[in-house]
Write a protein that holds these residues in place. Structure first.
Motif, PDB file in Angstrom:
ATOM      1  N   PRO B  69       0.992  -1.282  -0.144  1.00 20.17           N
ATOM      2  CA  PRO B  69      -0.032   0.201   0.181  1.00 20.17           C
ATOM      3  C   PRO B  69       0.843   1.263   0.062  1.00 20.17           C
ATOM      4  N   LEU B  79      -5.496  -1.056  -3.518  1.00 20.63           N
ATOM      5  CA  LEU B  79      -6.385  -1.062  -2.342  1.00 20.63           C
ATOM      6  C   LEU B  79      -7.674  -1.486  -3.097  1.00 20.63           C
ATOM      7  N   LYS B  82      -7.882  -5.000  -3.242  1.00 16.98           N
ATOM      8  CA  LYS B  82      -7.978  -5.819  -2.290  1.00 16.98           C
ATOM      9  C   LYS B  82      -9.492  -5.662  -1.966  1.00 16.98           C
ATOM     10  N   LYS B  83     -10.653  -4.618  -2.143  1.00 14.95           N
ATOM     11  CA  LYS B  83     -11.812  -4.808  -1.910  1.00 14.95           C
ATOM     12  C   LYS B  83     -12.426  -5.676  -2.766  1.00 14.95           C
ATOM     13  N   LEU B 104      -4.200 -12.925  -1.272  1.00 14.92           N
ATOM     14  CA  LEU B 104      -3.534 -11.418  -1.890  1.00 14.92           C
ATOM     15  C   LEU B 104      -2.221 -11.235  -1.006  1.00 14.92           C
ATOM     16  N   ARG B 105      -1.213 -10.726  -1.712  1.00 14.90           N
ATOM     17  CA  ARG B 105      -0.034 -10.343  -0.943  1.00 14.90           C
ATOM     18  C   ARG B 105       0.636  -9.105  -1.450  1.00 14.90           C
ATOM     19  N   TRP B 106       1.376  -8.321  -0.484  1.00 13.26           N
ATOM     20  CA  TRP B 106       1.945  -7.276  -1.093  1.00 13.26           C
ATOM     21  C   TRP B 106       3.537  -7.796  -1.161  1.00 13.26           C
TER      22      TRP B 106
ATOM     23  N   PHE C 357     -12.619   3.248  -0.972  1.00 11.49           N
ATOM     24  CA  PHE C 357     -11.379   2.294  -0.659  1.00 11.49           C
ATOM     25  C   PHE C 357     -10.840   3.014   0.533  1.00 11.49           C
ATOM     26  N   GLU C 358      -9.912   2.196   1.030  1.00 11.56           N
ATOM     27  CA  GLU C 358      -9.304   2.275   2.320  1.00 11.56           C
ATOM     28  C   GLU C 358      -8.364   3.560   2.079  1.00 11.56           C
ATOM     29  N   LEU C 361      -3.451   3.523   5.141  1.00  9.66           N
ATOM     30  CA  LEU C 361      -2.570   2.588   4.106  1.00  9.66           C
ATOM     31  C   LEU C 361      -2.289   1.477   5.242  1.00  9.66           C
ATOM     32  N   SER C 362      -3.210   0.513   5.492  1.00 12.80           N
ATOM     33  CA  SER C 362      -2.445  -0.733   6.444  1.00 12.80           C
ATOM     34  C   SER C 362      -1.922  -1.806   5.532  1.00 12.80           C
ATOM     35  N   GLU C 363      -1.070  -2.297   6.184  1.00 12.37           N
ATOM     36  CA  GLU C 363      -0.488  -3.457   5.455  1.00 12.37           C
ATOM     37  C   GLU C 363      -0.915  -4.699   5.286  1.00 12.37           C
ATOM     38  N   SER C 364      -2.242  -4.838   5.889  1.00 12.49           N
ATOM     39  CA  SER C 364      -2.955  -6.200   5.865  1.00 12.49           C
ATOM     40  C   SER C 364      -3.411  -6.360   4.376  1.00 12.49           C
ATOM     41  N   SER C 365      -3.244  -7.644   4.231  1.00  8.08           N
ATOM     42  CA  SER C 365      -3.746  -8.174   2.779  1.00  8.08           C
ATOM     43  C   SER C 365      -4.875  -9.274   3.196  1.00  8.08           C
TER      44      SER C 365
END
Lengths: 983, 140, 366
Positions: B69, B79, B82-83, B104-106, C357-358, C361-365
């Motif tokens: 992000p 993002l 992600k949704k 899903l991974r960053w 949308f968020e 900016l959280s790192e969670s996926s």
């Protein structure tokens, strides 16, 4: 001798890349050189950057005419049609006159022929020389033949001639004969160089020179750059925080600030500007990685969080991540009892000596005081980027690089040097849409490597079953020139209109597709490259490997057959600019564009030009602005609309229409290609510290004005108190205004000079004299100005008792209250942006929570807004000093030139297209587009794509339920076909 | 009986995850060959249809790799992805597809080792879960 | 403040008719869209009235709806006309309309929303049967609990039978014999009650209890339906069985009020496979059922629209293969709507989940 019309950019770090791209994007040819064997400078070693801990370097890449450059990560290298890159190259001398320089450069051979090297590493294994690897900050060893950075393209190795013994082992080991041990540097004399930009960056201070830090003999004392490598997942410990001496997991880490900076003893009377934030970032990243056991501390003198977003960043680091900020000067770093640990001795804010043990100490090294620019940097026609004079953060470097390109471009245009002609690109070949799709597959067998490892009969047989007309050819090695030529000859004779290149690393080939297209007549968007080699490397047995290759081939086949390029409409560019705001930033931008022969409409809401210039103290800046005003007023291409405001604006980059209203009544429409917003700011108001309750309590701005009055007087024994950061650097106005410290210091110096008997006190939180303005701080201390630090819990208090002004504070060193009766109190209230809500909504932009207009990206695109063609500079964007605002004006003008220098906006490949017949006008796409590249055409009742602003990210297509929007080359049926083929 | 060789689709963004994959490749960090990678310009362009299609066509797992992000070349496409992926995963879950099969991974551009680790982990996770619902058949 | 007015007449149908006629004749609105029978059929169709004298067949209370009228409501409010239009809609229609507004398919500018409390609708054939047997079937329906039990399965599990967020609500629950309640929720509605000179009264005490009781029953029925449906779809194989008879006629999508696409993606080129592709599929798998992409169609429609599903049940009603499409949609929609904490049609200012949308900016996926 080589005759050259290329502008030479020296130093391929961030600034050099920015300058080179600025010029290349405005139609100049550029030669970018660096003495290192790889690009990127120091940034190639950093994965994350403040003030958001993110990367985003790729955002520097061209957004207009994207196809002239690359569309992948900039860490891989820079590729642009107008930029030639020479690495391992240094300047020997510059002769001649401005506009016609003769530059002698020396280029060391890299030792490995990129056209032949397959990246097999055999050379490296055979080399018996081992030295410490600079890229890993010495945490790793490397050979004399090595990869300078892990990510660069092409990723062939280079020979480090300084350590190579010329034994020939690598040459003998090379299977493709790509190694040449002739290490004689080649000297080239480049003539007719129109301009040179020096963007070499600064040398960092080597802390080994000072015993105090223990650097060099204590393994757990490292520099901040070295710590970046420890943090990096491509670093020595794969991103896990281990310490070098014993591999212990790091928990307690100290950062020591101002190593080599702000130290008069070593001749460093400057602040290195970026190190404070650099340390905060590293501490934040380290804390995040370590987790709840993290104990991080930053030892500092002043925490220089002067950037717009820096103070909040630092506050989060302190409050959320628990980073300890200790204001002190460290007096020694020694081994602790367990001699792997580090013992740091310092005097805390209350004056107590403290010894504290840490796992590791990180030294925030700044600019090396001995660093000097080469003599030729001061030649006429040679432009030096500010980041080559002093250490800078990314935003500063990027802006100063654009300033240098603006100056270079301006000088070149004065000399009448022609820009590159805009070639009428034949991106779209008319007949393709009507032709039946036919695909040519070219398989590179990587020499003889692939022959035995794949079941070729099966591949041939299976390809027959795949849909569409497909031809297949095998070529031994397309990465070498013979193979490449063989392929081109073959493709010239085929009737195929699509090409699939199955070879190795696609990133190596992507930049060459345009060239291939010109040679073969196949459109670049109908070409695809897949990595056959890595698939073969990953899979273990023949059948599995063959199946994987067939899958990948079919996936690409399905995608290539789904491509159906359509020529987008192009439109002419209006060669004029609208600039809103006639302060220093706006005026500078206006001149920058006008001298390049573009018309400028300058809209100013007040009746006079110059913005806040009356508040500017520096005589030099005042004079500069005065001259600017005159220049603007007299320039035939600049039309001034004073007492005017913008009331409506629409359009796309290259053709905006804006309505303005003058004198509250006359309305006028302006057609312009770009918009620059320079809306400025003003002094903040305050009610703190009994302001206005007594005329001896003034703001700093008022004091400055009073100081200029001939009748200004305070008693010769007067006590004068300055209070810094009034209502600033705390919520709700939690940012530094950048100008107040310097103003207070200068006023204090003046007062001490005029009234040597006076007492001048400055209550401060952190003195923000970044860069060379540190010298003013030094001077103020020498002049006997007293500095009393305070923090938010312990602010000074101002009381009025029967007409007398009492100032109360506390001296942290003595831990005692201090008390003065003041004859004058000056409040440094800082600056706020001018209200911009209306403009922001008219131009569809965003503001920060403080009301500054938000840029597209604070690091990489600081003067762009989220909408292409609209730029932002000066105090309206962020607090800045007058010279900085003017620099931003130049940088914004330089960005604007990318558009104005074009006759036509040209669409790039991979843009979105609306198929109106399916479109239900739900506007979802318009809402999700990150670049504002879509708009509703009310006349036609259609959603239209602005092909210049569209970057082809495809968020619109994913949001469109019925594929009314498609992205060229990423058609949904193609991708679903690929998925089908993959399974 | 032959060992279960999962079929996995990886949709990776051009700027970060793909660069990391490339870095893993050039650094010779090997990862399982079960993964069929499709390069997208941005994870934000991933249509829910792609994920549905992959599972219905017999994929045992779908991996989406995007920029961290804030790193997104297109500001916040990741993002947005992600949704969309959350929503699509929720639907697939109703039809018995375990949520663990969609990941899903960053992955940052310089995170070659992370790319390798993520691929290895995902393949291991899918192998532990066993063949997917569609069990390598095309559900039409 | 909510004002309640009581309108009494021969029957609820007449009461409603009298109010709507008055609205037109007093020129409080320029047009009214409401369900009405026409001389050719017993089945009430959405009808746009401008002349109060033509409102003979008007019957917005009729327990039937040939389709969800949100689409027709959107058709007359797509672009501003300068005319003031009253839309008389059931709650599911009105909620769908709100979704269509969010999707820019129409606008509520100059629109008066009149919501009708709805005890459910019968399937078209059942209604025609009943209506041909008795006159004023509508009034009979509201008096007869057995009849009310005949409503469609979607209506039987509908817990949002009372309109919300409208200007005027026409309610039957708790209203005395032959009368309807008219409630104003907005200022516009309040003004209308005054202009129409309706008799303002206290809300009947019995109303709250009647609403509560119905709601309780509906929730129980809904939860039972969810449970049963989950059992039928919780493995893709079971789902395949459930939709095995799907003809890919796309009637469900055509009847869906929130499926707003001009053309469904499944009839565009994206899914128009060339013969080579079909052959390739058959070649790879040995055999392939035609038409293809049936499961894909249903899942995609869920992915696209389940967050906006208002549960009107028309998809089930129109299915020629009697596939319980609505059961599937409501069951899955309950999950997606909960995921995004989204209630379609609740509030016009509530953004569609896929449009917000968020920022943080959280790192969670995932």
């Amino acid at each position: 001798m080589i005759k050259n019309t290329k502008i030479l950019v020296v130093g391929a770090g961030i600034s050099g890349i920015r300058s080179a791209l600025d010029l290349a994007e405005t139609g100049h040819r550029v030669c970018l050189i660096d003495k290192a064997p790889a690009m990127g400078g120091i940034l190639s070693q950093l994965d994350h950057q403040f003030p958001d801990n993110h990367c985003g370097m790729c955002r520097m890449l061209p957004m207009i005419d994207r196809d002239n450059g690359q569309q992948f990560c900039l860490r891989k290298g820079l590729f642009h049609e107008n930029i030639e890159i020479l690495l391992s190259t240094e300047i020997i001398s510059i002769e001649g006159n401005a506009g016609n320089l003769t530059v002698t450069i020396s280029r060391r051979p890299q030792g490995v022929d990129p056209d032949r090297c397959t990246g097999c590493r055999d050379c490296e294994s055979e080399c018996n020389i081992e030295i410490s690897d600079e890229f890993s900050a010495g945490f790793r060893k490397r050979k004399a033949i090595y990869l300078p950075t892990p990510h660069q393209i092409p990723n062939q190795r280079v020979i480090d001639w300084d350590t190579c013994s010329l034994c020939g082992a690598c040459r003998d080991a090379c299977p493709t004969g790509s190694i040449d041990l002739d290490n004689q540097p080649e000297t080239l004399v480049l003539e007719n160089i129109p301009a040179v930009i020096i963007s070499t960056g600064v040398e960092l201070y080597d802390p080994g020179h000072v015993d105090l830090y223990g650097f060099g003999h204590l393994p757990n004392v490292v520099t901040a750059t070295a710590f970046e490598r420890i943090l990096s997942s491509s670093g020595p410990y794969q991103g896990r925080l281990f310490r070098p001496s014993d591999g212990k997991a790091l928990k307690k880490i100290a950062w020591i600030q101002c190593v080599g900076s702000r130290n008069i003893m070593i001749g460093a009377d400057y602040c290195s500007t970026a190190c404070c934030m650099f340390a905060v970032k590293e501490a934040l990243l380290a804390s995040r990685k370590i987790g709840k056991d993290a104990r991080t501390a930053i030892f500092y003198m002043d925490m220089r969080t002067f950037g717009r977003d820096f103070q909040r960043y630092k506050d989060r680091a302190e409050k959320d991540a628990g980073i300890r900020f200790v204001r002190c000067r460290v007096h020694s770093i020694e081994p602790a009892e367990n001699d792997k640990d580090i013992l740091i001795s310092y005097i805390d804010s209350s004056g107590n000596p403290i010894d504290e043990t840490f796992d590791m100490a990180v030294l925030s090294t700044g600019k090396n005081p001995e660093f000097q620019l080469p003599e030729f940097a001061s030649r006429e026609g040679v432009f030096t980027v500010n980041s080559a004079r002093g250490f800078m953060d990314i935003q500063g470097a990027v802006i100063s690089a654009s300033v240098a390109s603006e100056k270079a471009g301006r000088s070149v245009s004065k000399k009448g040097s022609a820009l590159l002609q805009q070639r009428p690109e034949k991106l779209y070949f008319d007949a393709v849409c009507e032709e039946k799709p036919q695909l040519q597959i070219v398989l590179c067998t990587c020499g003889d490597f692939l022959k035995p490892v794949l079941d070729w009969d099966r591949i041939k047989a299976e390809l027959k079953n795949m849909p569409g007309r497909i031809e297949i050819a095998r070529i031994k090695m397309i990465c070498d020139q013979n193979g490449w030529d063989e392929m081109i000859a073959m493709l010239r004779n085929t009737t195929a209109n699509r090409l699939l290149l199955a070879a190795c690393n696609p990133l190596v080939y992507l930049p060459r597709l345009k060239e291939l297209s010109q040679e073969t007549g196949i459109m670049p968007s109908l070409m695809e490259v897949i990595n056959l080699r890595s698939m073969v490397d990953q899979a273990t047995d023949l059948a599995f490997r063959t199946r994987a290759v067939l899958c990948e081939l079919e996936m690409s086949i399905r995608r290539l057959f789904s491509h159906n390029p359509v020529e987008p409409a192009l439109y002419p560019v209006s060669k004029s600019a609208l600039i809103v705001g006639a302060g220093p930033a706006g005026l500078t931008a206006a001149i920058s564009l006008a001298v390049r022969d573009f018309k400028v409409s300058l809209v100013e809401k007040t009746s006079r030009l110059g913005g806040n210039w009356s508040n500017i103290q520096s005589a030099e800046s005042r004079e500069t602005i005065r001259t600017l005003v005159t220049e603007v007023e007299n320039h035939p291409l600049i039309t001034i609309h004073s007492e005017a405001e913008v009331i409506q604006s629409f359009g796309n980059p290259g053709r905006f229409v804006t309505r303005i209203r003058s004198n509250n009544k006359d309305e006028k429409s302006l057609l312009h290609g770009v918009t620059i917003l320079a809306t400025g700011g003003r002094a903040a108001e305050t009610t703190a510290y009994s302001y206005r309750k007594n005329n001896k309590i003034t703001t700093l701005f008022e004091l400055e004005e009073r100081l200029q009055q001939p009748d200004f007087a305070v008693g010769s024994n007067a006590t004068i108190v300055f209070i810094q950061c009034v209502d600033s650097r705390e919520e709700p106005r939690n940012y530094c205004s950048r100008i107040c410290c310097l103003k207070s210091l200068k006023a204090a110096i003046t007062l001490r000079e005029v009234y040597p008997q006076s007492q001048v006190y400055i209550f401060y939180r952190d003195i923000m004299t970044y860069g060379n303005s540190e010298q003013v701080y030094t001077q103020a201390r020498r002049k006997g100005v007293m500095f009393i630090p305070y923090d938010l819990e312990n602010k000074p208090r101002v009381r009025i008792e029967s007409g007398r002004i009492m100032v109360e504070g506390s001296d942290p060193v003595l831990d005692e209250p201090v008390f003065f009766e003041a004859d004058l109190v000056a409040l440094a209230t800082g600056i706020v942006p001018n209200p911009a809500a209306d403009l922001v909504s008219i131009f569809n932009l965003k503001t920060t929570c403080d009301g500054f207009i938000r840029e597209a990206d604070s690091k990489w695109r600081p003067v762009d807004t989220g909408r292409e063609g609209i730029f932002i500079c000066g105090v309206g964007r962020s607090p800045s000093r007058a010279n900085e605002a003017m620099d931003e004006g130049k940088a914004a003008a330089q960005r604007a030139l990318r558009i104005l220098s074009k006759d036509t906006m040209i669409a790039s490949r991979h843009t979105a297209r609306v198929r109106h017949v399916f479109c239900s006008l739900c506007e979802t796409c318009m809402h999700v587009c990150p670049h504002g590249a879509r708009y509703m055409d009310f006349e036609l009742q259609r959603v239209q794509v602005d092909h210049a602003a569209c970057q082809g990210c495809g968020v619109c297509a994913a949001g469109c339920p019925n594929s009314a929007t498609i992205i060229e080359s990423f058609e949904e049926n193609g991708i679903m076909g690929a998925i089908e083929a993959a399974l | 009986m032959t060992a279960f060789e999962p079929k996995i689709i990886a949709l990776v963004c051009n700027w970060c995850a793909y660069t990391a994959a490339d870095l893993a490749g050039t650094s010779r960090l090997s990862y399982p060959a079960h993964i069929r990678m499709i390069r997208m310009m941005c994870t934000g362009m991933i249509d829910s249809k792609y994920i549905l299609k992959a599972f219905l066509d017999g994929a045992d797992g779908v991996f989406v790799g995007g920029c961290h992000p804030g790193d997104c070349h297109y500001i916040d496409g990741n993002l947005k992805a992600k949704k969309r992926i959350l929503g699509t995963g929720k639907i697939l879950e109703q039809f018995g597809f375990e949520p663990e099969r969609l990941r899903l991974r960053w992955i940052g551009a310089s995170e070659g080792p992370e790319f390798q680790q993520n691929m290895t982990d995902f393949v291991t996770a899918i192998k532990t879960l066993g063949p997917g619902q569609t069990n390598n058949r095309m559900v039409l | 403040m909510i004002r309640y007015a009581l309108v009494k007449n021969r029957s609820p149908v007449h009461a409603v008719k009298s109010v709507l006629e008055k609205m037109l004749s007093q020129k409080l609105v320029d047009a009214i869209l409401a369900a009405a029978r026409n001389p050719y059929s017993l089945l009430p169709m959405p009808t746009l009235f401008c002349d109060p004298g033509k409102m003979e067949g008007i019957d917005p209370l009729a327990p039937v709806a040939p389709f969800n009228a949100a689409r027709q409501a959107a058709a007359v409010t797509k672009q501003p006309t300068g005319k003031r239009i009253a839309l008389v809609l059931r709650p599911c229609e009105q909620r769908a309309l709100i979704e269509l507004v969010k999707l820019k398919q129409c606008s509520l500018e100059n629109v008066i929303l009149i919501g009708v409390e709805c005890l459910g609708r019968l399937e078209n054939q059942a209604y025609i049967q009943h209506a041909s047997e008795v006159s004023d079937f509508t009034s009979v329906f509201y008096k007869n609990p057995d009849m009310q039990a005949e409503v469609t399965r979607a209506c039987g599990v509908c817990e949002q039978f009372t309109p919300a967020g409208v200007d005027l609500t026409i309610s039957l629950l708790g209203a005395p014999e032959g009368g309807v309640g008219i409630t104003a929720e907005t200022e516009t509605g309040d003004t209308l009650i005054t202009q129409l000179e309706l008799a303002v009264a206290d809300e009947p005490e019995s109303r709250a209890a009647a609403v509560g009781k119905l709601l309780q029953g509906r929730i129980a029925a809904r939860d039972a339906l969810f449970k049963a449906t989950v059992e039928k779809i919780n493995h893709i194989e079971k789902f395949q069985e459930l939709i095995a008879t799907c003809l890919s006629c796309h009637s469900c999508r055509i009847s869906c009020p929130v499926c707003y696409c001009k053309e469904c993606v499944f009839i565009t080129d994206i899914f128009a496979h060339p013969p080579e592709t079909l052959l390739r599929r058959a070649m790879k798998r040995g055999a392939v059922k035609l038409p293809t992409d049936t499961t894909m169609f249903h899942l995609t429609r869920l992915a696209h629209m389940s967050h906006a599903c208002v549960g009107c049940g028309h998809c089930s009603s129109v299915c020629p293969s009697n596939i319980p499409v609505a059961d599937i949609f409501r069951t899955v929609a309950a999950q997606t709507q909960a995921l995004f904490d989204y209630q379609p049609g609740r509030d016009i200012s509530e953004p569609i989940p896929y449009l917000v949308f968020e920022e943080e900016l959280s790192e969670s996926s995932v």
